[in-house]
Design an enzyme around this catalytic site. Structure first.
Site, mmCIF file in Angstrom:
data_model
loop_
_atom_site.group_PDB
_atom_site.id
_atom_site.type_symbol
_atom_site.label_atom_id
_atom_site.label_comp_id
_atom_site.label_asym_id
_atom_site.label_seq_id
_atom_site.Cartn_x
_atom_site.Cartn_y
_atom_site.Cartn_z
ATOM 1 N N LYS A 73 -65.099 -6.057 -0.978
ATOM 2 C CA LYS A 73 -64.827 -6.631 -0.001
ATOM 3 C C LYS A 73 -65.519 -6.065 1.249
ATOM 4 O O LYS A 73 -65.743 -6.729 2.229
ATOM 5 C CB LYS A 73 -63.261 -7.006 0.348
ATOM 6 C CG LYS A 73 -62.794 -7.748 -0.614
ATOM 7 C CD LYS A 73 -61.244 -7.817 -0.724
ATOM 8 C CE LYS A 73 -60.599 -6.700 -1.261
ATOM 9 N NZ LYS A 73 -59.253 -6.569 -1.848
ATOM 10 N N ARG A 94 -54.474 -8.755 -11.876
ATOM 11 C CA ARG A 94 -54.274 -7.143 -11.981
ATOM 12 C C ARG A 94 -52.928 -7.100 -11.601
ATOM 13 O O ARG A 94 -51.947 -6.338 -12.225
ATOM 14 C CB ARG A 94 -55.129 -6.482 -11.230
ATOM 15 C CG ARG A 94 -56.635 -6.457 -11.965
ATOM 16 C CD ARG A 94 -57.467 -5.461 -10.900
ATOM 17 N NE ARG A 94 -56.920 -4.207 -10.353
ATOM 18 C CZ ARG A 94 -57.289 -3.865 -9.106
ATOM 19 N NH1 ARG A 94 -57.778 -4.587 -8.311
ATOM 20 N NH2 ARG A 94 -56.567 -2.608 -8.888
ATOM 21 N N ASP A 139 -63.120 -10.808 -6.676
ATOM 22 C CA ASP A 139 -62.002 -9.849 -6.378
ATOM 23 C C ASP A 139 -60.607 -10.682 -6.422
ATOM 24 O O ASP A 139 -59.584 -10.277 -6.613
ATOM 25 C CB ASP A 139 -62.267 -9.031 -5.232
ATOM 26 C CG ASP A 139 -60.881 -8.037 -4.979
ATOM 27 O OD1 ASP A 139 -60.819 -7.319 -5.815
ATOM 28 O OD2 ASP A 139 -60.393 -8.126 -3.964
ATOM 29 N N SER A 157 -62.436 -3.139 -5.979
ATOM 30 C CA SER A 157 -61.607 -4.311 -5.331
ATOM 31 C C SER A 157 -61.848 -3.700 -3.729
ATOM 32 O O SER A 157 -62.314 -5.004 -3.214
ATOM 33 C CB SER A 157 -60.555 -4.314 -5.612
ATOM 34 O OG SER A 157 -59.563 -4.999 -4.936
ATOM 35 N N HIS A 183 -59.940 0.546 6.610
ATOM 36 C CA HIS A 183 -59.037 -0.150 5.479
ATOM 37 C C HIS A 183 -58.181 0.620 4.929
ATOM 38 O O HIS A 183 -58.102 2.075 4.809
ATOM 39 C CB HIS A 183 -59.998 -0.693 4.240
ATOM 40 C CG HIS A 183 -59.354 -1.478 3.136
ATOM 41 N ND1 HIS A 183 -59.103 -2.550 3.457
ATOM 42 C CD2 HIS A 183 -58.652 -0.613 2.000
ATOM 43 C CE1 HIS A 183 -58.201 -3.032 2.126
ATOM 44 N NE2 HIS A 183 -57.946 -2.103 1.473
HETATM 45 N N1 URA Z 1 -56.037 -3.275 -1.979
HETATM 46 C C1 URA Z 1 -57.127 -3.996 -2.559
HETATM 47 O O1 URA Z 1 -57.721 -4.795 -1.942
HETATM 48 N N2 URA Z 1 -57.340 -3.770 -3.778
HETATM 49 C C2 URA Z 1 -56.859 -3.115 -4.858
HETATM 50 O O2 URA Z 1 -57.210 -2.974 -6.005
HETATM 51 C C3 URA Z 1 -55.704 -2.048 -4.204
HETATM 52 C C4 URA Z 1 -55.452 -2.413 -2.726
#
Ligand code: URA
Length: 456
Positions: A191, A172, A165, A187, A86
């Site tokens: 995931k 947000r 999320d 966040s 990620h």
């Molecule tokens: N990527 C995400 O999935 N969440 C965030 O808060 C920032 C970047």
């Protein structure tokens, strides 16, 4: 049914700097997902968390509650180990495109659930959708079959994965509460943990084009995410990487796909190829570490067995660069694109109009600001202002020089691409002061600034 808490008391507790209890956190995340806590209440709580932070136990519980808001995936039944990657988001960050097929070509499965761009940072799904026919949405059964046959999937997460999320991130984004370490960490990690890979490599971007502009903040974000992953039993390693200048020479969807294909063909800009190989190495090492320690059901290896150790050694000895040279990574890419309906041989779209900006002096390019290039690409149509807006496949920015390159007055520096030429004005405004031409070269900045976790 009466609710266990009142949102206002939880907002006030965090506003006043008090610790939230497990029960309060579980309730507020669940109630927000159910629509009982209103968007304006969750915005106030997000702002309170932005200023007050979350202590480690609060953050672990907050992340667990976000995971529990939806389903969990499980890749442990696959025939080979799976490793996920990620990136926290940057400008010109097309690394997932060559990386997933490259790692798959090395024998490790890559289930890559990716996102769309928002604001000045690009999104992997938007890039791949520049390929005619390519589909981001695939079902679970199709995903499992593709992971076995191709070894990699790049797709959008189903709506059942961490729905809390999904709602909170959108909120947000419109309330100035994105750049908060606990909110970003929970966040991303909710995931990633819900996705169920046994190992995870995080590319935490640091610099003007990233959510974390300075190294201390990026390091803290990286450490926070590594702790959350490790506590959840996921082998997690973070690399903090430079995002002061765009990665590679392109920012924009089809433009970046072309650059990714150059990497897979054995070329590409050195920073993109270099980071792809570094992350591939990290993913292979993570797979080796997990199999060595825990064995692997699909491979038929028991935890701590000699077979598991041999497999781990063989993966550690692989040089991913060989898979770029021998064409196997490119074969994997072609199969990945075709499996998701795309035509790997199709011509990629070009924007209808271009405008080139030139150097105003002789010298050395000392600085090219990632954020400003990202904002320009976004304004040219490569990104979206609101979720759901369409993006232009051909729009974006091509950089003709990187920091450290010698520059002649009048030489092209940036070419802007768009289908809507009336966007050139705002894109050029975003680029005011975006570069510096100096007499001497700046000290070279490494692509990888630091590694957190994964040390022997
Ligand atoms: N990527 C995400 O999935 N969440 C965030 O808060 C920032 C970047």
């Amino acid at each position: 049914m009466a609710e266990a808490f009142d949102a206002v008391e939880i907002i006030e507790a965090k506003r006043d700097g008090r610790l939230l209890t497990d029960a309060q956190i579980d309730w507020v995340i669940d109630a927000y997902t159910r629509g009982v806590v209103a968007d304006e209440q969750m915005s106030a709580l997000a702002m309170a968390v932005f200023w007050r932070g979350l202590e480690r136990p609060e953050l672990a519980r907050w992340t667990a509650a976000m995971i529990a808001s939806g389903e969990r995936m499980d890749f442990s039944g696959l025939s080979r180990p799976a490793v996920d990657k990620h990136s926290s988001g940057g400008v010109g960050d097309k690394i997932t495109l060559p990386l997933a097929p490259l790692v798959a070509a090395c024998g490790v499965i890559v289930p890559q659930l990716s996102g769309r761009g928002l604001g000045h940072t690009g999104g992997t799904l938007d890039k791949l959708e520049a390929i005619p026919g390519w589909r981001a949405a695939i079902g679970k059964a199709e995903m499992a079959a593709q992971l076995e046959e191709v070894g990699a999937v790049i797709c959008q997460a189903g709506s059942g994965l961490a729905p809390a999320d999904r709602k909170l991130y959108a909120l947000r984004d419109t309330t100035g509460t994105v750049a908060s370490i606990p909110l970003i960490a929970s966040s991303i990690m909710s995931k990633k943990i819900a996705e169920g890979a046994g190992a995870l490599i995080l590319d935490v971007k640091c610099g003007s084009g990233a959510f974390m502009a300075d190294l201390a903040q990026a390091r803290l974000l990286a450490q926070t995410m590594v702790d959350l992953g490790t506590d959840a039993g996921v082998h997690t390693v973070a690399l903090v990487t430079d995002m002061d200048t765009p990665l590679g020479l392109t920012a924009g969807n089809a433009l970046e796909v072309r650059e990714a294909v150059e990497v897979l063909a054995g070329g590409g800009p050195p920073d993109v190829t270099g980071l792809t190989l570094i992350l591939a190495r990290a993913m292979l090492d993570a797979a080796a570490a997990v199999v060595e320690k825990a064995g692997h059901r699909g491979l038929g290896f028991a935890a701590g067995s000699a077979e598991a150790a041999r497999w781990a050694d063989s993966i550690r000895c692989l040089d991913p660069a060989d898979r770029l040279r021998d064409g196997r990574a490119m074969d994997s890419w072609r199969r990945l694109i075709a499996a998701q309906g795309g035509d790997p041989d199709a011509d990629l779209p070009w924007a209808q109009a271009t405008e080139t900006l030139t150097a105003e002096a002789d010298g050395v390019l000392a600085r090219l600001d990632a954020k400003q290039v990202g904002v320009a690409a976004w304004r040219l149509g490569a990104g979206r202002a609101r979720q759901g807006d369409p993006v232009q496949a051909g729009a974006g920015v091509v950089c003709h020089a990187k920091p450290g390159d010698v520059i002649r007055r009048g030489q092209p520096l940036l070419t802007l691409h768009t289908d809507t030429p009336d966007r050139f004005g705002r894109a050029k405004a975003a680029l005011a002061g975006a570069w510096t031409i100096a007499a001497t070269a700046p000290p070279p900045r490494p692509v990888v600034l630091e590694q957190i976790g994964g040390h022997a």
